[in-house]
Design a protein around this motif. Sequence first.
Motif, PDB file in Angstrom:
ATOM      1  N   GLN A 171       0.845  -1.187   0.000  1.00 31.52           N
ATOM      2  CA  GLN A 171       0.000   0.000   0.000  1.00 31.52           C
ATOM      3  C   GLN A 171       0.884   1.241   0.000  1.00 31.52           C
ATOM      4  OE1 GLN A 171      -0.770  -2.286   2.814  1.00 31.52           O
ATOM      5  NE2 GLN A 171       1.044  -1.508   3.843  1.00 31.52           N
ATOM      6  N   PHE A 174       0.371   3.863   5.309  1.00 33.88           N
ATOM      7  CA  PHE A 174      -0.051   3.052   6.454  1.00 33.88           C
ATOM      8  C   PHE A 174      -0.197   3.924   7.689  1.00 33.88           C
ATOM      9  CE2 PHE A 174       1.387   0.498  10.219  1.00 33.88           C
ATOM     10  CZ  PHE A 174       0.223  -0.235  10.360  1.00 33.88           C
ATOM     11  N   LYS A 202      -3.807   1.743   4.167  1.00 28.94           N
ATOM     12  CA  LYS A 202      -4.185   0.761   5.195  1.00 28.94           C
ATOM     13  C   LYS A 202      -4.221   1.524   6.502  1.00 28.94           C
ATOM     14  CE  LYS A 202      -3.282  -3.898   6.886  1.00 28.94           C
ATOM     15  NZ  LYS A 202      -4.438  -4.482   6.216  1.00 28.94           N
ATOM     16  N   GLU A 216     -12.267   3.637   4.310  1.00 30.12           N
ATOM     17  CA  GLU A 216     -11.034   2.832   4.309  1.00 30.12           C
ATOM     18  C   GLU A 216     -10.491   2.606   5.719  1.00 30.12           C
ATOM     19  OE1 GLU A 216      -9.456   1.439   1.808  1.00 30.12           O
ATOM     20  OE2 GLU A 216     -10.554   2.252   0.103  1.00 30.12           O
ATOM     21  N   HIS A 232       3.787  -3.972   8.371  1.00 31.35           N
ATOM     22  CA  HIS A 232       2.960  -3.005   7.630  1.00 31.35           C
ATOM     23  C   HIS A 232       3.779  -1.766   7.259  1.00 31.35           C
ATOM     24  CE1 HIS A 232      -0.619  -5.325   8.088  1.00 31.35           C
ATOM     25  NE2 HIS A 232      -0.742  -5.130   9.396  1.00 31.35           N
TER      26      HIS A 232
END
Length: 323
Positions: A171, A174, A202, A216, A232
């Motif tokens: 992504q 984050f 994310k 989201e 992440h």
Amino acid sequence: MKKILIIMHNYAEIPTLIRKNLDDLGYENVDFIFYAEEKFRYKNMAQKVKNLYRKTILKDKSYKDQLRKEFIKRTLLEKAERLPHYDVILMLNTDFFSDEFIRIIKTKTKKLVGNHWDGLSRTPAIYSKIKFFDAFYVFDKSDVDEKNKIYFLTNFFFNFNESQKEEIIKQDVFYLGTYVEERFNVLKNISKVFTLKNISQKIILFTWDKREAEGEITFTNQFLSYEENMSHVKSSKALLDLKLKEHNGLSFRFFEALKYHKKLITDNAYVKDYDFYKKENIFIIGEDSEEELKSFVESPYQEIPAEIKNKYSFENWFKTLIS
């Protein structure tokens, strides 16, 4: 080598990571005391019976919490009295510990040092405790008062050896944080901007309440491990940081971004006062143009010189505190 004691709250795997980094750096003479380390025990049968009566008859569940706090205070005082002497005692999360405990701790060392990872105004109970310390470090420059031995020290990144495996980027941005009402509208607005500009994201918020996802933004009531969090971070092009209004200090995200060569999107404009700030790496919400956000995320990270980056390592942070 100095004999050192670290006193802190045992949360979010931080003590485990501190131990790991100390081992990696060769520190062998470091002990720990944790707040609420022992499992609660009733002092006697009378307490147990009284709690049962108040809980079942009076529907009062607060009595056990009161007993638990008294138990923690008592066990900490007992530990403090039994302690040997240390060259340095370092206390984190100072607001958790009673004046009586700190007063005893001070007799067990040549140097008592405090470090606070939040704005002082968010935990006003801490002000009355600072007088016990030989040096007290804060991460918000506006809290510094050197006449009263309150000094500036940023947060840090852990610099123990770890796997160099390259993470696949999953992504663009984050964010992991705790649900705080004042930040939530800001978070929703920036998330909408990401969506409009086709910036993948994310976003995970921790809350004890069960909540459905909003756009989201997803919610969880489970703590993510450090390894999950860093996974992440590594698999993102950029990190998002949103400050609290009560302080201007830099969160750990700034230093995670520095460690892993990640871009940062933040509403904390005070980052411009730091030597690692580069406009190419740090986008300031409300100052930098939204029109440039997509190109900011997609452009290459500009490397920071090692001599600047290393200033913000755990190793340097710890040496500062115990020197």
